[in-house]
Design a protein around this motif. Structure first.
Motif, PDB file in Angstrom:
ATOM      1  N   SER A 116      27.375  36.807  13.061  1.00  0.00           N
ATOM      2  CA  SER A 116      27.599  37.679  14.207  1.00  0.00           C
ATOM      3  C   SER A 116      28.426  38.877  13.753  1.00  0.00           C
ATOM      4  CB  SER A 116      28.354  36.919  15.304  1.00  0.00           C
ATOM      5  OG  SER A 116      29.671  36.630  14.868  1.00  0.00           O
ATOM      6  N   ARG A 117      28.507  39.853  14.594  1.00  0.00           N
ATOM      7  CA  ARG A 117      29.289  41.050  14.250  1.00  0.00           C
ATOM      8  C   ARG A 117      30.753  40.666  14.002  1.00  0.00           C
ATOM      9  NH1 ARG A 117      27.721  46.148  14.958  1.00  0.00           N
ATOM     10  NH2 ARG A 117      29.277  47.795  14.759  1.00  0.00           N
ATOM     11  N   LYS A 118      31.279  39.815  14.855  1.00  0.00           N
ATOM     12  CA  LYS A 118      32.667  39.378  14.722  1.00  0.00           C
ATOM     13  C   LYS A 118      32.874  38.628  13.420  1.00  0.00           C
ATOM     14  CE  LYS A 118      36.258  36.773  17.175  1.00  0.00           C
ATOM     15  NZ  LYS A 118      36.560  35.986  18.387  1.00  0.00           N
ATOM     16  N   GLU A 119      31.918  37.771  13.054  1.00  0.00           N
ATOM     17  CA  GLU A 119      32.036  37.013  11.805  1.00  0.00           C
ATOM     18  C   GLU A 119      31.963  37.929  10.588  1.00  0.00           C
ATOM     19  OE1 GLU A 119      30.096  32.709  13.136  1.00  0.00           O
ATOM     20  OE2 GLU A 119      28.800  34.386  12.551  1.00  0.00           O
ATOM     21  N   LEU A 120      31.087  38.924  10.653  1.00  0.00           N
ATOM     22  CA  LEU A 120      30.979  39.864   9.532  1.00  0.00           C
ATOM     23  C   LEU A 120      32.296  40.621   9.337  1.00  0.00           C
ATOM     24  CD1 LEU A 120      29.291  41.311   7.367  1.00  0.00           C
ATOM     25  CD2 LEU A 120      28.576  42.934   9.130  1.00  0.00           C
ATOM     26  N   LEU A 121      32.879  41.073  10.426  1.00  0.00           N
ATOM     27  CA  LEU A 121      34.151  41.786  10.337  1.00  0.00           C
ATOM     28  C   LEU A 121      35.231  40.908   9.720  1.00  0.00           C
ATOM     29  CD1 LEU A 121      34.218  43.534  13.848  1.00  0.00           C
ATOM     30  CD2 LEU A 121      33.818  44.631  11.646  1.00  0.00           C
ATOM     31  N   LYS A 122      35.250  39.654  10.127  1.00  0.00           N
ATOM     32  CA  LYS A 122      36.292  38.738   9.663  1.00  0.00           C
ATOM     33  C   LYS A 122      36.103  38.368   8.196  1.00  0.00           C
ATOM     34  CE  LYS A 122      38.114  34.116  10.517  1.00  0.00           C
ATOM     35  NZ  LYS A 122      39.503  34.549  10.277  1.00  0.00           N
ATOM     36  N   ALA A 144      16.651  43.059  13.319  1.00  0.00           N
ATOM     37  CA  ALA A 144      16.004  43.418  14.584  1.00  0.00           C
ATOM     38  C   ALA A 144      15.724  42.168  15.403  1.00  0.00           C
ATOM     39  CB  ALA A 144      14.709  44.170  14.308  1.00  0.00           C
ATOM     40  N   GLY A 145      16.036  42.242  16.675  1.00  0.00           N
ATOM     41  CA  GLY A 145      15.735  41.149  17.581  1.00  0.00           C
ATOM     42  C   GLY A 145      16.805  40.085  17.685  1.00  0.00           C
ATOM     43  N   THR A 146      17.663  39.961  16.668  1.00  0.00           N
ATOM     44  CA  THR A 146      18.683  38.907  16.702  1.00  0.00           C
ATOM     45  C   THR A 146      20.099  39.471  16.777  1.00  0.00           C
ATOM     46  OG1 THR A 146      18.969  38.788  14.292  1.00  0.00           O
ATOM     47  CG2 THR A 146      17.186  37.484  15.262  1.00  0.00           C
ATOM     48  N   GLY A 147      20.294  40.649  16.205  1.00  0.00           N
ATOM     49  CA  GLY A 147      21.635  41.214  16.187  1.00  0.00           C
ATOM     50  C   GLY A 147      22.534  40.606  15.132  1.00  0.00           C
ATOM     51  N   HIS A 148      21.987  39.684  14.323  1.00  0.00           N
ATOM     52  CA  HIS A 148      22.777  39.047  13.274  1.00  0.00           C
ATOM     53  C   HIS A 148      22.712  39.853  11.979  1.00  0.00           C
ATOM     54  CE1 HIS A 148      22.307  35.371  15.861  1.00  0.00           C
ATOM     55  NE2 HIS A 148      23.568  35.249  15.495  1.00  0.00           N
ATOM     56  N   PHE A 149      23.710  39.628  11.134  1.00  0.00           N
ATOM     57  CA  PHE A 149      23.765  40.269   9.821  1.00  0.00           C
ATOM     58  C   PHE A 149      23.514  39.219   8.744  1.00  0.00           C
ATOM     59  CE2 PHE A 149      26.254  42.843  12.664  1.00  0.00           C
ATOM     60  CZ  PHE A 149      25.929  44.142  12.318  1.00  0.00           C
ATOM     61  N   VAL A 155      27.615  41.469   1.566  1.00  0.00           N
ATOM     62  CA  VAL A 155      27.968  41.958   0.228  1.00  0.00           C
ATOM     63  C   VAL A 155      28.233  43.468   0.267  1.00  0.00           C
ATOM     64  CG1 VAL A 155      27.132  42.282  -2.128  1.00  0.00           C
ATOM     65  CG2 VAL A 155      26.729  40.114  -0.952  1.00  0.00           C
ATOM     66  N   ILE A 156      27.394  44.204   0.981  1.00  0.00           N
ATOM     67  CA  ILE A 156      27.575  45.655   1.079  1.00  0.00           C
ATOM     68  C   ILE A 156      28.885  45.985   1.779  1.00  0.00           C
ATOM     69  CG2 ILE A 156      26.674  47.762   2.143  1.00  0.00           C
ATOM     70  CD1 ILE A 156      23.850  46.546   1.739  1.00  0.00           C
ATOM     71  N   ALA A 157      29.167  45.296   2.877  1.00  0.00           N
ATOM     72  CA  ALA A 157      30.395  45.560   3.621  1.00  0.00           C
ATOM     73  C   ALA A 157      31.626  45.245   2.776  1.00  0.00           C
ATOM     74  CB  ALA A 157      30.412  44.740   4.906  1.00  0.00           C
ATOM     75  N   THR A 158      31.580  44.131   2.052  1.00  0.00           N
ATOM     76  CA  THR A 158      32.714  43.753   1.204  1.00  0.00           C
ATOM     77  C   THR A 158      32.908  44.764   0.081  1.00  0.00           C
ATOM     78  OG1 THR A 158      32.288  41.411   1.670  1.00  0.00           O
ATOM     79  CG2 THR A 158      33.679  41.913  -0.232  1.00  0.00           C
TER      80      THR A 158
END
Length: 232
Positions: A116-122, A144-149, A155-158
């Protein structure tokens, strides 16, 4: 410390904590601050550490207060609290070649990681602002369609966070995305003729070629960067 000072100490790590929340945890017996003659609470350093423990167990491990209370009781009696299983997804390790660069297998490996977006941020330890900028420049996108990452987004965000420590901003990283898109286009152009037919074996060979070429292109790119830095 009074309760307002405790709030100031905790808020950098737990932005959602409030005075009513602290009072609630006291009512549940998880902390027991002293009281002055006039009835005001006075918190010790130990009280603050107990609050940190409670808030961390709630936020990171979703433990109910009853279980957290049992942990604190064990700690008070000189025991170690029970081990806590990780509740965040474990990122699959990328298959690396002997020289430390991605192998062809790493380009065919797929996992079902959905964040989820919150999990990715954390997990990536990035801010909402940084994630929005990564999305703005096309570096990260939810499925698309799920909103999940997925794992790639993580890896890119980190990596973006680590590069930010050296002054790189998402707008600077757009050049990496442009270069990657060019490499992808070149690889697809080479294997496209093999994917046009109906032969399943030909399709399999094309997929294998994509992985091999991708690994070789990353190796070439990394080596050219290394050579360029050495000569500069």
């Amino acid at each position: 410390m009074n309760i307002g000072q405790v709030l100031d100490v905790l808020r950098p790590d737990f932005p959602g904590v409030t005075i009513p929340k602290i009072r609630f945890l006291e009512d549940k017996g998880l902390i027991k601050p002293e009281r002055t003659a006039s009835g005001y609470r006075k918190f010790s350093a130990e009280d603050v550490e107990r609050l940190r423990y409670v808030l961390r167990m709630q936020r990171d491990h979703y433990l109910p207060l009853k279980v957290i209370g049992e942990h604190l009781d064990a700690i008070d009696r000189g025991l170690e609290p029970p081990p806590i299983d990780a509740v965040v997804p474990t990122v699959p390790q990328v298959a690396l070649a002997a020289d430390g660069l991605p192998s062809p297998a790493s380009f065919t490996r797929h996992d079902n990681l959905r964040l989820s977006r919150k999990e990715l941020l954390k997990i990536a330890e990035i801010s909402e602002e940084l994630l929005q900028q990564l999305e703005q420049y096309g570096l990260v996108a939810a499925r698309a369609g799920t909103g999940h990452f997925d794992t790639d987004s993580l890896v890119i965000a980190t990596t973006a966070r680590e590069l930010a420590d050296y002054g790189f901003e998402p707008r600077h990283l757009r050049a990496f995305k442009t270069a990657a898109d060019r490499e992808v286009g070149l690889v697809e152009q080479v294997v496209a003729p093999h994917k046009r037919g109906r032969d399943a074996a030909a399709h399999a060979r094309a997929d294998e070629a994509v992985s091999e070429i991708a690994a070789l292109s990353v190796r070439l790119h990394a080596t050219l960067v290394k050579a360029g830095l050495r000569s500069s």
